[in-house]
Design a protein around this motif. Structure first.
Motif, PDB file in Angstrom:
ATOM      1  N   THR A  38       0.841  -1.179   0.000  1.00 24.99           N
ATOM      2  CA  THR A  38       0.000   0.000   0.000  1.00 24.99           C
ATOM      3  C   THR A  38       0.882   1.237   0.000  1.00 24.99           C
ATOM      4  OG1 THR A  38      -0.141   0.007   2.410  1.00 24.99           O
ATOM      5  CG2 THR A  38      -1.889  -1.116   1.255  1.00 24.99           C
ATOM      6  N   GLU A  39       0.279   2.356  -0.354  1.00 26.49           N
ATOM      7  CA  GLU A  39       0.994   3.617  -0.376  1.00 26.49           C
ATOM      8  C   GLU A  39       0.482   4.477   0.775  1.00 26.49           C
ATOM      9  OE1 GLU A  39       0.545   6.929  -3.523  1.00 26.49           O
ATOM     10  OE2 GLU A  39       2.160   5.620  -4.265  1.00 26.49           O
ATOM     11  N   LEU A  40       1.407   5.024   1.518  1.00 28.21           N
ATOM     12  CA  LEU A  40       1.075   5.904   2.642  1.00 28.21           C
ATOM     13  C   LEU A  40       1.614   7.291   2.312  1.00 28.21           C
ATOM     14  CD1 LEU A  40       0.115   6.281   5.633  1.00 28.21           C
ATOM     15  CD2 LEU A  40       2.471   5.743   6.283  1.00 28.21           C
ATOM     16  N   ARG A  41       0.745   8.287   2.396  1.00 24.32           N
ATOM     17  CA  ARG A  41       1.141   9.680   2.165  1.00 24.32           C
ATOM     18  C   ARG A  41       0.948  10.458   3.447  1.00 24.32           C
ATOM     19  NH1 ARG A  41       1.392  11.436  -3.159  1.00 24.32           N
ATOM     20  NH2 ARG A  41       1.026   9.744  -4.632  1.00 24.32           N
ATOM     21  N   THR A  55      13.624   4.465  11.343  1.00 25.50           N
ATOM     22  CA  THR A  55      12.174   4.599  11.274  1.00 25.50           C
ATOM     23  C   THR A  55      11.794   6.050  11.012  1.00 25.50           C
ATOM     24  OG1 THR A  55      11.997   4.934  13.669  1.00 25.50           O
ATOM     25  CG2 THR A  55      11.694   2.676  12.858  1.00 25.50           C
ATOM     26  N   LEU A  56      10.582   6.218  10.528  1.00 26.36           N
ATOM     27  CA  LEU A  56       9.967   7.528  10.395  1.00 26.36           C
ATOM     28  C   LEU A  56       8.654   7.486  11.153  1.00 26.36           C
ATOM     29  CD1 LEU A  56      10.220   8.076   6.512  1.00 26.36           C
ATOM     30  CD2 LEU A  56      11.843   8.833   8.251  1.00 26.36           C
ATOM     31  N   ARG A  57       8.329   8.555  11.824  1.00 22.96           N
ATOM     32  CA  ARG A  57       6.976   8.734  12.366  1.00 22.96           C
ATOM     33  C   ARG A  57       6.300   9.673  11.376  1.00 22.96           C
ATOM     34  NH1 ARG A  57       5.775   5.592  16.555  1.00 22.96           N
ATOM     35  NH2 ARG A  57       7.542   5.179  17.885  1.00 22.96           N
ATOM     36  N   VAL A  58       5.165   9.234  10.854  1.00 20.38           N
ATOM     37  CA  VAL A  58       4.496   9.967   9.789  1.00 20.38           C
ATOM     38  C   VAL A  58       3.060  10.276  10.193  1.00 20.38           C
ATOM     39  CG1 VAL A  58       3.717   9.831   7.381  1.00 20.38           C
ATOM     40  CG2 VAL A  58       5.950   8.896   8.021  1.00 20.38           C
ATOM     41  N   ASP A  59       2.688  11.556  10.073  1.00 16.20           N
ATOM     42  CA  ASP A  59       1.304  11.965  10.290  1.00 16.20           C
ATOM     43  C   ASP A  59       0.567  11.842   8.970  1.00 16.20           C
ATOM     44  OD1 ASP A  59       1.637  12.627  13.003  1.00 16.20           O
ATOM     45  OD2 ASP A  59       2.299  14.656  12.512  1.00 16.20           O
ATOM     46  N   ALA A  60      -0.451  10.986   8.942  1.00 18.27           N
ATOM     47  CA  ALA A  60      -1.267  10.761   7.748  1.00 18.27           C
ATOM     48  C   ALA A  60      -2.705  11.159   8.065  1.00 18.27           C
ATOM     49  CB  ALA A  60      -1.184   9.296   7.330  1.00 18.27           C
ATOM     50  N   ALA A  61      -3.568  11.108   7.069  1.00 21.01           N
ATOM     51  CA  ALA A  61      -4.966  11.493   7.252  1.00 21.01           C
ATOM     52  C   ALA A  61      -5.651  10.678   8.342  1.00 21.01           C
ATOM     53  CB  ALA A  61      -5.715  11.354   5.929  1.00 21.01           C
ATOM     54  N   ASP A  62      -5.243   9.408   8.522  1.00 18.43           N
ATOM     55  CA  ASP A  62      -5.900   8.537   9.502  1.00 18.43           C
ATOM     56  C   ASP A  62      -5.112   8.370  10.798  1.00 18.43           C
ATOM     57  OD1 ASP A  62      -3.876   7.042   8.365  1.00 18.43           O
ATOM     58  OD2 ASP A  62      -5.044   5.200   8.244  1.00 18.43           O
ATOM     59  N   LEU A  66       4.069   4.444  12.105  1.00 20.79           N
ATOM     60  CA  LEU A  66       5.479   4.112  12.246  1.00 20.79           C
ATOM     61  C   LEU A  66       5.887   3.445  10.940  1.00 20.79           C
ATOM     62  CD1 LEU A  66       8.075   3.848  13.935  1.00 20.79           C
ATOM     63  CD2 LEU A  66       7.254   1.601  14.645  1.00 20.79           C
ATOM     64  N   VAL A  67       6.845   4.054  10.238  1.00 15.82           N
ATOM     65  CA  VAL A  67       7.334   3.509   8.974  1.00 15.82           C
ATOM     66  C   VAL A  67       8.733   2.970   9.223  1.00 15.82           C
ATOM     67  CG1 VAL A  67       7.938   4.011   6.573  1.00 15.82           C
ATOM     68  CG2 VAL A  67       5.945   5.129   7.629  1.00 15.82           C
ATOM     69  N   GLU A  68       8.882   1.659   9.094  1.00 10.47           N
ATOM     70  CA  GLU A  68      10.173   1.007   9.317  1.00 10.47           C
ATOM     71  C   GLU A  68      10.920   0.891   8.001  1.00 10.47           C
ATOM     72  OE1 GLU A  68       9.654  -2.717  11.307  1.00 10.47           O
ATOM     73  OE2 GLU A  68       8.643  -1.788  13.002  1.00 10.47           O
ATOM     74  N   LEU A  69      12.228   1.147   8.061  1.00 10.61           N
ATOM     75  CA  LEU A  69      13.090   1.025   6.888  1.00 10.61           C
ATOM     76  C   LEU A  69      13.941  -0.227   7.047  1.00 10.61           C
ATOM     77  CD1 LEU A  69      14.092   4.796   6.641  1.00 10.61           C
ATOM     78  CD2 LEU A  69      12.073   3.648   5.736  1.00 10.61           C
ATOM     79  N   GLY A  70      14.926  -0.423   6.184  1.00 12.04           N
ATOM     80  CA  GLY A  70      15.831  -1.565   6.305  1.00 12.04           C
ATOM     81  C   GLY A  70      16.817  -1.333   7.430  1.00 12.04           C
TER      82      GLY A  70
END
Length: 127
Positions: A38-41, A55-62, A66-70
């Motif tokens: 899925t795509e998260l914006r 990691t990134l903490r991302v504020d999305a519409a919902d 928590l976005v984990e990377l390699g």
């Protein structure tokens, strides 16, 4: 008797090592994530570059994700470093979300931020 105590300690130590390794594999593998991508914006709230993985903490519409990377080396090989993004930047993350209902967690295979694309797991990208 002292040899017996050492034997028990060694056995407990090995059991702890095996359990720890399997727990780490379960956490860092892909079994916790859905197969579909899925795509998260959203907007980056926080960037963390370090162990066990960036990691990134991302504020999305919902809500906040928590976005984990390699792992750090893999993420860096993709070109993504601490200077690549900052709080307030818009981000598009393509990846696999958690199987856990309601958990806002995504394992990113690709990130796009500041007009640049970072293929974290190029072999896993499904267009």
């Amino acid at each position: 008797m002292p040899g017996m105590i050492m034997g028990r300690r060694a056995t407990l130590g090995m059991a702890g090592t095996v359990f720890g390794a399997s727990a780490a594999t379960a956490h860092h593998g892909w079994s916790w994530a859905e197969g579909e991508q899925t795509e998260l914006r959203g907007t980056i709230r926080e960037v963390y570059i370090g162990q066990p993985h960036p990691t990134l903490r991302v504020d999305a519409a919902d809500g906040q994700w928590l976005v984990e990377l390699g792992n750090p080396r893999q993420t860096q090989r993709a070109g993504f470093t601490a200077a690549s993004a900052a709080a307030g930047d818009a981000v598009v993350a393509l990846g696999n979300r958690s199987r856990e209902q309601g958990e806002k967690r995504l394992k990113a295979v690709r990130l796009t931020v500041r007009g640049r694309t970072y293929d974290i797991y190029p072999e896993r990208i499904r267009s």
